[in-house]
Scaffold this motif. Structure first.
Motif, PDB file in Angstrom:
ATOM      1  N   LYS A 247       0.694  -0.881   0.366  1.00  0.00           N
ATOM      2  CA  LYS A 247      -0.217   0.235  -0.157  1.00  0.00           C
ATOM      3  C   LYS A 247       0.959   0.967   0.273  1.00  0.00           C
ATOM      4  O   LYS A 247       0.354   2.083  -0.429  1.00  0.00           O
ATOM      5  CB  LYS A 247      -0.933  -0.338   1.229  1.00  0.00           C
ATOM      6  N   SER A 248       2.276   1.001   1.013  1.00  0.00           N
ATOM      7  CA  SER A 248       2.685   2.003   0.783  1.00  0.00           C
ATOM      8  C   SER A 248       3.255   2.857  -1.090  1.00  0.00           C
ATOM      9  O   SER A 248       3.542   3.854  -0.880  1.00  0.00           O
ATOM     10  CB  SER A 248       4.259   2.117   1.446  1.00  0.00           C
ATOM     11  N   LEU A 249       3.678   2.145  -1.983  1.00  0.00           N
ATOM     12  CA  LEU A 249       3.591   2.386  -3.016  1.00  0.00           C
ATOM     13  C   LEU A 249       2.346   3.656  -4.056  1.00  0.00           C
ATOM     14  O   LEU A 249       3.346   4.355  -4.509  1.00  0.00           O
ATOM     15  CB  LEU A 249       3.368   1.427  -3.706  1.00  0.00           C
ATOM     16  N   GLY A 250       1.205   3.212  -3.340  1.00  0.00           N
ATOM     17  CA  GLY A 250       0.402   3.815  -4.151  1.00  0.00           C
ATOM     18  C   GLY A 250       0.912   5.365  -3.093  1.00  0.00           C
ATOM     19  O   GLY A 250       0.476   6.190  -3.762  1.00  0.00           O
ATOM     20  N   GLN A 251       0.813   4.997  -1.912  1.00  0.00           N
ATOM     21  CA  GLN A 251       1.088   6.638  -1.330  1.00  0.00           C
ATOM     22  C   GLN A 251       2.029   7.860  -1.714  1.00  0.00           C
ATOM     23  O   GLN A 251       2.319   8.458  -1.870  1.00  0.00           O
ATOM     24  CB  GLN A 251       0.825   5.717   0.446  1.00  0.00           C
ATOM     25  N   ALA A 252       3.230   6.255  -1.931  1.00  0.00           N
ATOM     26  CA  ALA A 252       4.586   7.051  -2.587  1.00  0.00           C
ATOM     27  C   ALA A 252       4.150   8.340  -3.516  1.00  0.00           C
ATOM     28  O   ALA A 252       4.295   9.276  -4.228  1.00  0.00           O
ATOM     29  CB  ALA A 252       5.447   6.372  -2.628  1.00  0.00           C
ATOM     30  N   PHE A 253       3.770   7.278  -4.823  1.00  0.00           N
ATOM     31  CA  PHE A 253       2.729   8.141  -6.022  1.00  0.00           C
ATOM     32  C   PHE A 253       2.300   9.536  -5.657  1.00  0.00           C
ATOM     33  O   PHE A 253       2.237   9.896  -5.989  1.00  0.00           O
ATOM     34  CB  PHE A 253       2.116   7.464  -6.693  1.00  0.00           C
ATOM     35  N   ILE A 254       1.040   9.616  -4.195  1.00  0.00           N
ATOM     36  CA  ILE A 254       0.046  10.303  -4.449  1.00  0.00           C
ATOM     37  C   ILE A 254       1.480  11.546  -3.883  1.00  0.00           C
ATOM     38  O   ILE A 254       1.104  12.328  -4.330  1.00  0.00           O
ATOM     39  CB  ILE A 254      -0.391   9.944  -2.892  1.00  0.00           C
ATOM     40  N   ARG A 255       1.917  11.066  -2.523  1.00  0.00           N
ATOM     41  CA  ARG A 255       3.237  11.899  -2.389  1.00  0.00           C
ATOM     42  C   ARG A 255       3.759  13.286  -3.933  1.00  0.00           C
ATOM     43  O   ARG A 255       4.653  14.518  -3.361  1.00  0.00           O
ATOM     44  CB  ARG A 255       4.290  11.651  -1.262  1.00  0.00           C
TER      45      ARG A 255
END
Length: 304
Positions: A247-255
């Motif tokens: 899930k952190s991968l998508g959150q990194a894209f958002i950041r």
């Protein structure tokens, strides 16, 4: 590859199972900057270590490329988790005319072969796994690329929801250009940066989008080329890394999208309903609006 680089490695095989020789040249399309295995001269390599991909058509393509590149008698080590293609490796290599020594360790199947003088079936595997036009997409694509042979449902919903955009923007994780094609229908878009970690996707997107407004980048979005003050970003962020949910991968894209946008700039994204993206979106953006919800997906518009 030069004459001194006589061994290649594909991906990241576990060192405890298949040590990579010093000086081996990376040839995976998922490693930005790697060499193209397709371009290696036939019968030029003395060794290859292949972390075989899970998809059957993609895996046979990679094995065929490696065997074509090896000198007769040269060593090939191919391995994969048993439940992600490893159980099929031996049969596939034997189908190419190889004699296989197989072992099993740490839930992997590890196959050792010496490249025979005569191979069979390479042309069929190379044709099936190479770049091809798929009518269901209306685009050039290739096995192994995300949603390679049909529109991803989330991307399809986002594409239908996108308004006409304007100015300078980016498509993060662009794939073969499915979203970008819709974005570029607006004459008010002046530039579009397309970024993907998969070289095959970038090659296909370049082929699909013959548009001077496009700039293509083979790169990890999290460490993308320097750009700033964009007017918009579109994306269907990934949430798997090496086959495991992350899930952190998508959150990194958002950041990353937040870093790229100007104040007042907007990101449009689609995500599976169960993914925890509202928190990071609300933390970073001044307004976050759910613009649609269907088929287990949510579409967000977030303004910086």
């Amino acid at each position: 590859m030069n004459a001194q680089a006589a061994v290649c490695v594909y991906g990241a095989p576990p060192a405890s199972l298949a040590p990579t020789p010093t000086g081996a040249v990376q040839v995976s399309p998922l490693v930005p900057g790697a060499h193209r295995l397709e371009d290696v001269a036939p019968e030029s390599l003395t060794g290859a270590v292949i972390a075989a991909p899970p998809g059957a058509v993609e895996r046979r393509y990679v094995l065929a490329l490696a065997l074509r590149a090896l000198k007769p008698g040269a060593s090939l080590i191919a391995l994969a988790p048993k439940d992600k293609g490893g159980s099929r490796l031996r049969k596939e290599l034997e189908g190419f005319g190889c004699t296989v020594e197989e072992s099993a360790r740490q839930h992997h199947r590890i196959c050792h072969v010496k490249r025979p003088e005569r191979l069979s079936g390479l042309d069929v595997a190379l044709a099936a796994g190479g770049a091809q036009f798929v009518d269901a997409l209306g685009l050039w694509t290739q096995p192994g690329v995300f949603s390679w042979d049909r529109p991803d449902p989330g991307s399809r919903l986002l594409r239908a929801a996108l308004p006409p955009l304007a100015g300078r923007g980016a498509d993060l994780g662009c794939g073969v250009g499915y979203l970008a094609k819709a974005v570029l229908e607006s004459a008010n878009v002046t530039r579009l940066e397309l970024i993907d970690i998969d070289r095959r996707a970038v090659d296909a997107a370049r082929r699909n989008l013959a548009d001077a407004r496009c700039e293509f980048h083979w790169a990890d979005v999290r460490h993308a080329p320097a750009m700033a003050d964009l007017d918009f970003v579109v994306m269907n962020p990934p949430f798997h890394d090496a086959g495991q949910e992350d899930k952190s991968l998508g959150q990194a894209f958002i950041r990353r999208s937040h870093q790229l946008l100007r104040k007042g700039g907007v990101v449009w994204l689609v995500a599976n309903r169960h993914l925890p993206y509202e928190g990071v979106l609300g933390e970073l953006f001044s307004t976050v609006t759910v613009k649609g919800e269907a088929e287990g997906f949510k579409i967000f518009e977030a303004r910086k």
